[in-house]
Design a protein around this motif. Sequence first.
Motif, PDB file in Angstrom:
ATOM      1  N   UNK A 268      15.836 -13.125  -0.480  1.00 41.86           N
ATOM      2  CA  UNK A 268      14.734 -13.755  -1.212  1.00 41.86           C
ATOM      3  C   UNK A 268      14.694 -13.272  -2.656  1.00 41.86           C
ATOM      4  N   UNK A 269      14.880 -11.976  -2.853  1.00 43.38           N
ATOM      5  CA  UNK A 269      14.833 -11.414  -4.208  1.00 43.38           C
ATOM      6  C   UNK A 269      15.979 -11.943  -5.066  1.00 43.38           C
ATOM      7  N   UNK A 270      17.141 -12.154  -4.446  1.00 39.75           N
ATOM      8  CA  UNK A 270      18.312 -12.592  -5.212  1.00 39.75           C
ATOM      9  C   UNK A 270      18.129 -13.989  -5.785  1.00 39.75           C
ATOM     10  N   UNK A 271      17.194 -14.750  -5.220  1.00 41.56           N
ATOM     11  CA  UNK A 271      16.954 -16.078  -5.774  1.00 41.56           C
ATOM     12  C   UNK A 271      15.615 -16.152  -6.519  1.00 41.56           C
ATOM     13  N   UNK A 272      15.058 -14.992  -6.825  1.00 40.25           N
ATOM     14  CA  UNK A 272      13.902 -14.935  -7.709  1.00 40.25           C
ATOM     15  C   UNK A 272      12.546 -15.037  -7.061  1.00 40.25           C
ATOM     16  N   UNK A 273      12.461 -14.916  -5.744  1.00 41.07           N
ATOM     17  CA  UNK A 273      11.168 -14.976  -5.061  1.00 41.07           C
ATOM     18  C   UNK A 273      10.344 -13.710  -5.351  1.00 41.07           C
ATOM     19  N   UNK A 274       9.032 -13.885  -5.481  1.00 43.66           N
ATOM     20  CA  UNK A 274       8.106 -12.770  -5.611  1.00 43.66           C
ATOM     21  C   UNK A 274       7.685 -12.358  -4.202  1.00 43.66           C
ATOM     22  N   UNK A 275       7.884 -11.092  -3.860  1.00 42.89           N
ATOM     23  CA  UNK A 275       7.762 -10.647  -2.474  1.00 42.89           C
ATOM     24  C   UNK A 275       6.658  -9.607  -2.328  1.00 42.89           C
ATOM     25  N   UNK A 276       5.815  -9.810  -1.316  1.00 38.65           N
ATOM     26  CA  UNK A 276       4.853  -8.802  -0.879  1.00 38.65           C
ATOM     27  C   UNK A 276       5.379  -8.262   0.442  1.00 38.65           C
ATOM     28  N   UNK A 277       5.701  -6.973   0.478  1.00 43.86           N
ATOM     29  CA  UNK A 277       6.295  -6.354   1.657  1.00 43.86           C
ATOM     30  C   UNK A 277       5.244  -5.562   2.419  1.00 43.86           C
ATOM     31  N   UNK A 278       5.133  -5.822   3.716  1.00 39.96           N
ATOM     32  CA  UNK A 278       4.160  -5.149   4.577  1.00 39.96           C
ATOM     33  C   UNK A 278       4.912  -4.422   5.690  1.00 39.96           C
ATOM     34  N   UNK A 279       4.566  -3.162   5.917  1.00 40.19           N
ATOM     35  CA  UNK A 279       5.225  -2.420   6.988  1.00 40.19           C
ATOM     36  C   UNK A 279       4.344  -1.265   7.440  1.00 40.19           C
ATOM     37  N   UNK A 280       4.553  -0.844   8.697  1.00 37.06           N
ATOM     38  CA  UNK A 280       3.789   0.285   9.241  1.00 37.06           C
ATOM     39  C   UNK A 280       4.323   1.624   8.746  1.00 37.06           C
ATOM     40  N   UNK A 281       5.530   1.642   8.194  1.00 38.42           N
ATOM     41  CA  UNK A 281       6.125   2.882   7.697  1.00 38.42           C
ATOM     42  C   UNK A 281       5.361   3.391   6.472  1.00 38.42           C
ATOM     43  N   UNK A 282       5.398   4.703   6.211  1.00 39.56           N
ATOM     44  CA  UNK A 282       4.692   5.254   5.051  1.00 39.56           C
ATOM     45  C   UNK A 282       5.267   4.818   3.715  1.00 39.56           C
ATOM     46  N   UNK A 283       6.531   4.447   3.683  1.00 41.05           N
ATOM     47  CA  UNK A 283       7.131   3.914   2.464  1.00 41.05           C
ATOM     48  C   UNK A 283       8.299   3.010   2.818  1.00 41.05           C
ATOM     49  N   UNK A 284       8.637   2.148   1.888  1.00 39.00           N
ATOM     50  CA  UNK A 284       9.742   1.226   2.116  1.00 39.00           C
ATOM     51  C   UNK A 284      11.080   1.934   1.931  1.00 39.00           C
TER      52      UNK A 284
END
Length: 328
Positions: free
Chosen positions: A20-36
Amino acid sequence: MSVLVIGAAGAVGKRLIGALASRGERIVAVDKAPELPESIRHLVMHAETNKDVRDFYTMQRIFQRHRFVHTVWNLAAPLSVETARNPKIAEQVTINGMRNVLWAMYEARVKKILFTDSIGSFGALAPRESCTARWLTEHPMQDPGSDYGRQKRGVRRLLKEFWNAGGDPRWAVLPGVLHSESTWGHGTTEYALEALLTAANCLSGKQETFQCPIEPTVRLPMIYVDDLTRGLLALQDADESQLREPERGYALPGVSFTAEELFKEIRFHVPSFEYNIQIDQNMNTFANLWPDTLSTSEPLRDLGYQSSVGFRELVFKVLIAHRDRLMT
């Protein structure tokens, strides 16, 4: 406008975010981990970490903070073996988590959501050859033979309700995913990845014997991760008028092979590769329930997707990538 990816730090999530990033999408990342993970940290516009999909108010606040989300990927779900070990927690994440996401989306007036279903949804009555996602919608009460499959069925029911309420849900039935990363998850089809990693260790001078956990003659559908990513993006990008399958579900085919065929191909590259058969009852039960091959016609007709990496190329790509990583 933004794409929200829940389960961003997971194996599919990381690959999807990269694409997604490689084609210019703006991404909101959600995860249970303390950091990505470091590999995707710089690719996302916003990171929502330490967030549990089982908490509705957490999901609600995320959508309130990010008003410009137009598409949601909910990838938060344990794999087959993990689900078998703790089905209650898996149900909370898979079904209750999806319910929370859909409620929050409905409030925020976000319509498009995508979900990764699995060949684990198919039971003993499913066709062995050219199996389609359509079969699942036409046989909603079939017994998949596992908590894992029943939980996926529960999610499909929620997505259908969301569709009837005016939403745009789409789901992909995934086969086993092959890749070159050192770890991925604890599913049934991961046996193939572990065998390839063992073979790569042999190439780097560490001789091991692989313990095969399933019957070596059982054929299972697999897909190379690059093909998987293309298929998922094709499903996201398709105009609603193109999606002619019931409830907008599509199986994503790749290649199919048995453990015997895999080991023979591995030995073509690594003659010293050795294996034993040590059956894991959970994994073997799943493997015998699932179809041998997935249909290619529906994703090609509606999504323009077909796999591009064949069996021999797939084995070579994964094996050499593991070898190169181990030798650095």
